[in-house]
Every structure is written in structure tokens, then in C-alpha cells.
Write an enzyme that holds these catalytic residues in place. Structure first.
Site, PDB file in Angstrom:
ATOM      1  CB  SER A  88      33.797  55.951  89.874  1.00 43.36           C
ATOM      2  OG  SER A  88      35.162  55.941  89.498  1.00 43.36           O
ATOM      3  CE  LYS A 125      37.693  56.772  92.028  1.00 44.50           C
ATOM      4  NZ  LYS A 125      37.609  56.666  90.557  1.00 44.50           N
ATOM      5  CB  SER A 131      36.110  57.203  86.772  1.00 40.06           C
ATOM      6  OG  SER A 131      35.000  56.362  86.834  1.00 40.06           O
TER       7      SER A 131
HETATM    8  N1  GLN Z   1      31.273  54.912  84.176  1.00 42.46           N
HETATM    9  C1  GLN Z   1      32.186  53.884  83.751  1.00 42.46           C
HETATM   10  C2  GLN Z   1      31.827  52.589  84.416  1.00 42.46           C
HETATM   11  O1  GLN Z   1      30.878  52.564  85.104  1.00 42.46           O
HETATM   12  C3  GLN Z   1      33.598  54.287  84.034  1.00 42.46           C
HETATM   13  C4  GLN Z   1      34.042  54.050  85.439  1.00 42.46           C
HETATM   14  C5  GLN Z   1      35.486  54.404  85.666  1.00 42.46           C
HETATM   15  O2  GLN Z   1      36.131  55.034  84.838  1.00 42.46           O
HETATM   16  N2  GLN Z   1      36.021  53.944  86.782  1.00 42.46           N
HETATM   17  O3  GLN Z   1      32.470  51.597  84.259  1.00 42.46           O
END
Ligand code: GLN
Length: 514
Positions: free
Chosen positions: A155, A80, A179
Site C-alpha cells: 500500500s 505516508k 506494504s
Molecule cells: N497487500 C496486503 C494487504 O492488502 C498488505 C497491506 C499492508 O501491508 N498494509 O493487506
């Protein structure tokens, strides 16, 4: 030989070890697959085929020389793009870091290199990992391989799609509020968020430091176990990493599940849960029953406050972490002329008090430099989080929002402690619905945030959680099953996931990409 990109990492590793396959052949196969598919999917922000093949050739040479070059030797892996890679661009999907080349490797990257893994490229993500659809990336679009009009989740959207579409056997993601698990669920792959502190985060670009955790994505629990074993462990350079030995995850997998106590989370089957997701998850619970697990029902009574709590704490920490992007130290900088004016002013002998005045003067060149850099470098979602966080941390609101959220966070953790007195693991859905159409929620942040209903609690409590494929909607989109366990129960989670995969074939389906 069948298509190599269809094999699990464990299978590929055994072929490599038996000398039936070279890392060069394997890496080429994946690079070809990327070449053929990634235009359609957009998993990768960058690949460097020459570099990957160089690493593969080196691995082959070492193996031929009779060395045993590490537990992942010769296996390609995708990273990532919020993991620092020395001398190689690490963007976080943001204009702010579009050209940022870190001077060091993340600990996880170092460990993978030592284990002999072959870096394939860096994958797309929501900007600074803030989002649930990968649509907030400023640097590329990623599509769901099962239906390219849908979002892949986020994400870690690139990390999940590259596994689902056979462009990498393994990948690394990060999970602050879901994410890893949510894109894994939307793409039909396995994703594990380890216990807070299980994996070093040194070199992971920080989003919300008390929640961030790095973890593996793969097709099977066994592959995830293989990868976790390599990346887990204490790191003196991350003071939050746990000084606990790393189990041999793969050998635990084979132990039967008989007697495993599974608690069905009552609160995760209420309002908002899509009927198809519910029936797939209930069917999976039956599978566990057949495997000899004891099923009971448990309550996590503070679940209903999880979203509100997370969306105070995460933005507060983000607003603080992102203060470093000021256009001065590194990363994007707006028009140089503003900076030159600042420097000129400084050189003309301004004192410290003048500096302070300059900061308070919203029209001073210094403040204009900060303001303009951040206005241009950050996208809408990141700005929203910075504003939410700054507001919630400001005098007068701190107690009402941030401190209150911390207290509720403690209650959420206590709910888990209670539950794990009764059961070994808890079970439920990962997401309220399957993947949704691209563009359908990006202008409705609240709707996007509500999609994190079942995932954020594990981060708030610091407990590990895994997402495994457990069905498909009528529209052909994957559905995920979530298991959560007490701190450091990754072995248990992987074992439970492994037996589910021995019993079911959901993870063997492949999207038709050609
Ligand atoms: N969807 C969640 C957010 O927008 C989690 C994001 C993540 O785990 N990096 O914060």
C-alpha cells in the site's frame, strides 16, 4: 553540481554538514522535481512548499548559528498519509478521513522533526493501507515510474514512487503484510519492515494492530539505516513498542559479511514464481556466495498457509479497528439531516433501553447515520475486509476461522525459530512477479492477495525483513530480493543489503521520466 535529487541521503547529509549545500537549496530542488514529475506519477496527496521551505530556512539558521540541529538536519522526507500530522490533513487515502486533521503528531513524526528532517508532503496509499497496488486509494492515482501503465505496488505506493523518481531522498511507509517491501520491489528501491515493536506506532492509523509496523524507504541500505536509527526505539505511548536499545545501524554496515549463513527458502521457489524473478534472485544468491556467505537451504513448511492465515487475521483486526468510523466522533459524516433527526429523538427523552432499541431498529435515524456514513465513506476493498473480518469473528465462526488462524500463526513463527537455529538470515523473492498493469487485478481480490505470498509471513511472525533491488525484467521493471532475519536483526539485514549494493548497481538505475 550534478542533479541533487540523484544523490543518496547520506551524501546529501555530508554536503549539508560541510556547509556546501543549504537545506533551502536542497528542499527547493526536491520541490522543483515534484513540480516537474508528480503530475505523471502521483506520489503525493499533498505538499506544502511554503511550509517545507519555512522548516528548511529554520534549519539553515540553526546551522549557521553553530548549532548541530540533529542527525537528519535539513534532509527532506515524505510521509505516508496514514501517519498523523498535527493540524495537517491525514487521509489514509479514504473519503472517510478526507478532511481529518489530527490533534497530535505520530511519535515517528515527532522524532523526525526533532532530528531536523524537513517534511515534504504526504504520500498516496491504498485506502487504510489495504491493498497491494495503491489502486484502492479514493483520493488519487499513483503510477509506476518505470512504466506508468503499471501499478507502483502498495500500500505504500506513494512512498516508494517518490524515492524511485527522485522526488524525495527518504520516506516513511507502513507494512502490515508487505506494504513497504512490495512497492519497494516494484519500484526498485530499498524498503525495510522492522521487527514488530521496533518502531512506535503511536499515531499510525491502525489497520491490523498485531501486524502493523512503520519502516523506512530509501535508495540504499545505508540511507535506510540512517533513517531507522532515528525512528526506532521504545515509546511509552505504544505499549507494543520494545524497550530495547537502538543499535548504531550505520556503523554495523561496514563489517564484512564473511561467514554469514544464508538460508534459501525452499517454499519460495515453487509454483507461481515468475521465471525472470527467479533467475534474478538466484543470481543474487550467487553474489552473496562470492561475498563469502555460506548458502544452505531451509524450509518454512507452513508458508503455504500464510496467505489464508493473514487474510483471516488482518481483516478481523481491521473490522474491529475500523468500527470507530461511525460518522459521529470524527471523519466523514453523511447528510446532517439524519443526525439532526437522531438528536431530536434523543432530546425528546429516550431512555437507555430505547437507545438499544434504536440500534436494533435498522431504520432508526442513528443506525441510518452509521450505515450511510460507512457506505459512502469506505471504498469496496475496505468494505470487503470489514465484512470478512466481521464474519470470521462472529459466534460460531470465531473458533473455525480466527482461533484456527492464530494457531497456524504460531506454527509459522516456529518455522522461523527453527530456521534461525541453522542460519543467520533467510533469502528469497519479495513478490512472485514484477509490477503488473494498472486495472488488471483490482476486480480480482484473490489474485491481488496471492501477490502477498512471500511477504505476509514476516508480519505474522513479527520478524524484520528487507527488500532490495536485484534486477530488471525484460520489460524493464525492477525485481526485488527479500532478506528476513530473527527478531531485532535489523543491523544484520542492513549490513547484508549494504554489501549487496556495494557489489551490484541495480539501485543506481533511474527511470526515464522526462
Ligand atoms: N497487500 C496486503 C494487504 O492488502 C498488505 C497491506 C499492508 O501491508 N498494509 O493487506
Amino acid at each position: 553540481m550534478a542533479d541533487l535529487t540523484d544523490y543518496t541521503a547520506v551524501k546529501l547529509l555530508s554536503l549539508l554538514q560541510a556547509g556546501e549545500l543549504t537545506s533551502t537549496e536542497l528542499t527547493k530542488a526536491y520541490l522543483d522535481r515534484i513540480e516537474a514529475c508528480d503530475q505523471k506519477i502521483g506520489s503525493f496527496l499533498r505538499t506544502d512548499p511554503e511550509e517545507s521551505l519555512k522548516h528548511a530556512a529554520a534549519m539553515d539558521r540553526r546551522r549557521n548559528a553553530g548549532e548541530s540541529p540533529g542527525p537528519l538536519a535539513g534532509l527532506p522526507i515524505a510521509l505516508k498519509d496514514n501517519l498523523c500530522t498535527r493540524g495537517q490533513t491525514t487521509t489514509c487515502g479514504s473519503r472517510m478521513l478526507e478532511n481529518f486533521k489530527p490533534p497530535y503528531d505520530a511519535t515517528v513524526v515527532e522524532k523526525l522533526r526533532e532530528a531536523g528532517a524537513i517534511p515534504l508532503g504526504k504520500t498516496n496509499l491504498d485506502e487504510f493501507a489495504m491493498g497491494g497496488s495503491t489502486e484502492s486509494s479514493a483520493l488519487g492515482e499513483t503510477c509506476n515510474p518505470w512504466n506508468t501503465t503499471c501499478i507502483p505496488g502498495g500500500s505504500s505506493g506513494g512512498a516508494a514512487t517518490c524515492i524511485a523518481s527522485g522526488m524525495s531522498p527518504l520516506s516513511i511507509g507502513s507494512d502490515t503484510g508487505g506494504s513497504i517491501r512490495q512497492p519497494a520491489a516494484f519500484c526498485g528501491v530499498v524498503g525495510l519492515k522492522p521487527t514488530y515493536g521496533r518502531v512506535s506506532r503511536m499515531g499510525l492509523v491502525a489497520f491490523a494492530s498485531s501486524l502493523d509496523q512503520i519502516g523506512p524507504l530509501a535508495r540504499t541500505a545505508e540511507d535506510a539505516a540512517l533513517l531507522l536509527e532515528v525512528i526506532a526505539g521504545h515509546d511509552a505511548r505504544d505499549s507494543t513498542s520494545l524497550d530495547q536499545s537502538v543499535p548504531r545501524y550505520r556503523s554495523v554496515l561496514q563489517q564484512p559479511l564473511k561467514g554469514l549463513k544464508l538460508g534459501v527458502v525452499e517454499e519460495h521457489f515453487g509454483e507461481g514464481l515468475d521465471a525472470e524473478v527467479e533467475s534474478a534472485v538466484r543470481e543474487s544468491i550467487r553474489v552473496y556466495q562470492e561475498l563469502g556467505a555460506k548458502i544452505t537451504s531451509v524450509s518454512l513448511p507452513h508458508s503455504e498457509y500464510a496467505i489464508a492465515t493473514y487474510y483471516v487475521i488482518a481483516p478481523c483486526e481491521a473490522s474491529s479497528n475500523l468500527a470507530r468510523y461511525d460518522g459521529v466522533h470524527y471523519g466523514y459524516r453523511t447528510d446532517e439531516n439524519i443526525l439532526h433527526a437522531t438528536l431530536k429523538q434523543q432530546r425528546s427523552g429516550l431512555s437507555a433501553t430505547d437507545d438499544e432499541q434504536a440500534l436494533n431498529n435498522l431504520d432508526s435515524p442513528l443506525v441510518r447515520l452509521y450505515r450511510q456514513t460507512r457506505a459512502e465513506g469506505f471504498g469496496a476493498e475496505v468494505k470487503r475486509r470489514i465484512m470478512l473480518g466481521t464474519y470470521a469473528l462472529s459466534a460460531g465462526y470465531y473458533e473455525a476461522y480466527y482461533l484456527k488462524a492464530l494457531k497456524v500463526r504460531r506454527l509459522i513463527r516456529q518455522d522461523y525459530d527453527e530456521a534461525f537455529r541453522e542460519v543467520d538470515l533467510v533469502i528469497g523473492p519479495v513478490t512472485p512477479t514484477p509490477a503488473f498493469p494498472r486495472g488488471s487485478k483490482i476486480d480480482d481480490p484473490l489474485a491481488m492477495y496471492l501477490g502477498d505470498l512471500y511477504t505476509v509471513s514476516a508480519n505474522l511472525a513479527g520478524v524484520p525483513a528487507i527488500s532490495i533491488p536485484c534486477g530488471f525484467s525484460n520489460a524493464g521493471l525492477p525485481i526485488g530480493l527479500q532478506l528476513q532475519g530473527p527478531p531485532l536483526s535489523e543491523d544484520r539485514l542492513l549490513q547484508a543489503a549494504h554489501w549487496f549494493q556495494k557489489e551490484t548497481a541495480w539501485h543506481q538505475r533511474r527511470p526515464a521520466l522526462n
